[in-house]
Design an enzyme around this catalytic site. Sequence first.
Site, PDB file in Angstrom:
ATOM      1  CG  ASP A  30      36.885  27.438  42.325  1.00  0.00           C
ATOM      2  OD1 ASP A  30      36.343  27.495  43.446  1.00  0.00           O
ATOM      3  OD2 ASP A  30      36.653  28.262  41.434  1.00  0.00           O
ATOM      4  CB  SER A  31      32.558  26.289  41.698  1.00  0.00           C
ATOM      5  OG  SER A  31      33.031  27.595  41.992  1.00  0.00           O
ATOM      6  CE1 TYR A  72      30.271  23.366  41.156  1.00  0.00           C
ATOM      7  CE2 TYR A  72      31.562  22.801  43.094  1.00  0.00           C
ATOM      8  CZ  TYR A  72      31.229  22.571  41.778  1.00  0.00           C
ATOM      9  OH  TYR A  72      31.847  21.547  41.092  1.00  0.00           O
ATOM     10  N   GLY A  73      27.856  28.525  44.629  1.00  0.00           N
ATOM     11  CA  GLY A  73      27.396  29.323  45.773  1.00  0.00           C
ATOM     12  C   GLY A  73      25.892  29.388  45.995  1.00  0.00           C
ATOM     13  CB  CYS A  83      35.313  25.819  45.737  1.00  0.00           C
ATOM     14  SG  CYS A  83      33.630  26.422  45.660  1.00  0.00           S
ATOM     15  CG  ASN A  84      35.852  30.386  50.402  1.00  0.00           C
ATOM     16  OD1 ASN A  84      36.162  30.629  51.553  1.00  0.00           O
ATOM     17  ND2 ASN A  84      36.614  30.731  49.385  1.00  0.00           N
ATOM     18  CD  GLU A 101      32.486  33.925  37.304  1.00  0.00           C
ATOM     19  OE1 GLU A 101      31.660  33.665  36.414  1.00  0.00           O
ATOM     20  OE2 GLU A 101      32.965  33.068  38.062  1.00  0.00           O
ATOM     21  CB  CYS A 156      33.893  34.326  48.041  1.00  0.00           C
ATOM     22  SG  CYS A 156      33.398  34.011  46.332  1.00  0.00           S
ATOM     23  CB  THR A 157      37.448  31.668  44.670  1.00  0.00           C
ATOM     24  OG1 THR A 157      36.106  31.674  44.157  1.00  0.00           O
ATOM     25  CG2 THR A 157      37.781  30.330  45.277  1.00  0.00           C
ATOM     26  CG  HIS A 158      34.791  35.017  42.128  1.00  0.00           C
ATOM     27  ND1 HIS A 158      34.842  33.668  42.417  1.00  0.00           N
ATOM     28  CD2 HIS A 158      34.400  35.116  40.833  1.00  0.00           C
ATOM     29  CE1 HIS A 158      34.495  32.992  41.332  1.00  0.00           C
ATOM     30  NE2 HIS A 158      34.214  33.842  40.361  1.00  0.00           N
TER      31      HIS A 158
HETATM   32  N1  DGL Z   1      34.304  29.409  44.151  1.00  0.00           N
HETATM   33  C1  DGL Z   1      33.120  29.867  44.856  1.00  0.00           C
HETATM   34  C2  DGL Z   1      33.440  30.072  46.334  1.00  0.00           C
HETATM   35  O1  DGL Z   1      34.564  30.360  46.708  1.00  0.00           O
HETATM   36  C3  DGL Z   1      32.560  31.138  44.258  1.00  0.00           C
HETATM   37  C4  DGL Z   1      31.893  30.938  42.915  1.00  0.00           C
HETATM   38  C5  DGL Z   1      30.700  30.019  42.985  1.00  0.00           C
HETATM   39  O2  DGL Z   1      29.684  30.357  43.598  1.00  0.00           O
HETATM   40  O3  DGL Z   1      30.824  28.925  42.432  1.00  0.00           O
HETATM   41  O4  DGL Z   1      32.578  29.939  47.138  1.00  0.00           O
END
Ligand code: DGL
Length: 274
Positions: free
Chosen positions: A11-12, A43-44, A74-75, A153, A185-187
């Site tokens: 993941d990011s 990454y988003g 990571c999405n 976060e 999204c993971t969060h």
């Molecule tokens: N892991 C990213 C996602 O699921 C969210 C956090 C990021 O933007 O890196 O898209």
Amino acid sequence: MNKEAPIGIFDSGVGGLTVARKIFEILPSENIVYFGDVGRTPYGPRSKEIIIQFTTQDVAFLAERDVKFIVCACNSSSAVALDEIKKDYHIEMVGVIDPGARAAVEKTKNGRIGVIGTNATIGSNAYAHIIHHIDPDLKVFSLACPLFVPLVEEGYVDKDATYLIARDYLQTMLDVEIDTLVLGCTHYPLIKHVISEVMGEDVTLIDSGEETAREAQRILTESDLLNPASAQPPPPEGSRKYYVSDVPAKFSRMASRFLGHEVENITRVDISKY
Ligand code: DGL
């Protein structure tokens, strides 16, 4: 392929631990190697080119750990990079978009599905693409909610500010009368209660990470790649190793909130070498 080899998850950053958590629950005997790119997160908000470059390095790092299967948690990476990268490897890989999209298609009754995620995920239209591939008649409404990532976060999972922002973002989803909303999204699973309160109980929330963990189990079972240890009564717990691209302290501080328990075994790597 060695069935005892680990599953690689990347993941990011820390967010992918929401997916890892589900994999630990469903496949407790699997050995896991997790890579979190905390040094370059998020990454988003980044361009497709940069996300492809970073994701290529993440996958190369995991491939060197001799993993039997890769989960892109990571999405943003799954949406814009995974299809391009997958072609170069013999290792099977799964991203979070297809399982989440399929679950939404199965759940919707009124044919109106909402998708929320980062700017990269929503800009790619990846969820809508898969949903329309399955059923072109479904209506998909996509919305970027970039403030949710920093709020989670920072631990703002129960604050008034988070409810306020969620109400503001999600009003458009209420207006278009969706009955299913993909948490792309993971969060977002960490603020599922907030999103659920805003959307109301008639809207089904789809956790892409949870769907992906089930998909991983299905693929490993069908490919006869499950760790034989899972057949032992009682099944032993697999090993868990974490690799990060910045100081481990940054990762471990947040990890317990995403995972539900403390994290050990964290090693820093120089991801620029991959
Ligand atoms: N892991 C990213 C996602 O699921 C969210 C956090 C990021 O933007 O890196 O898209």
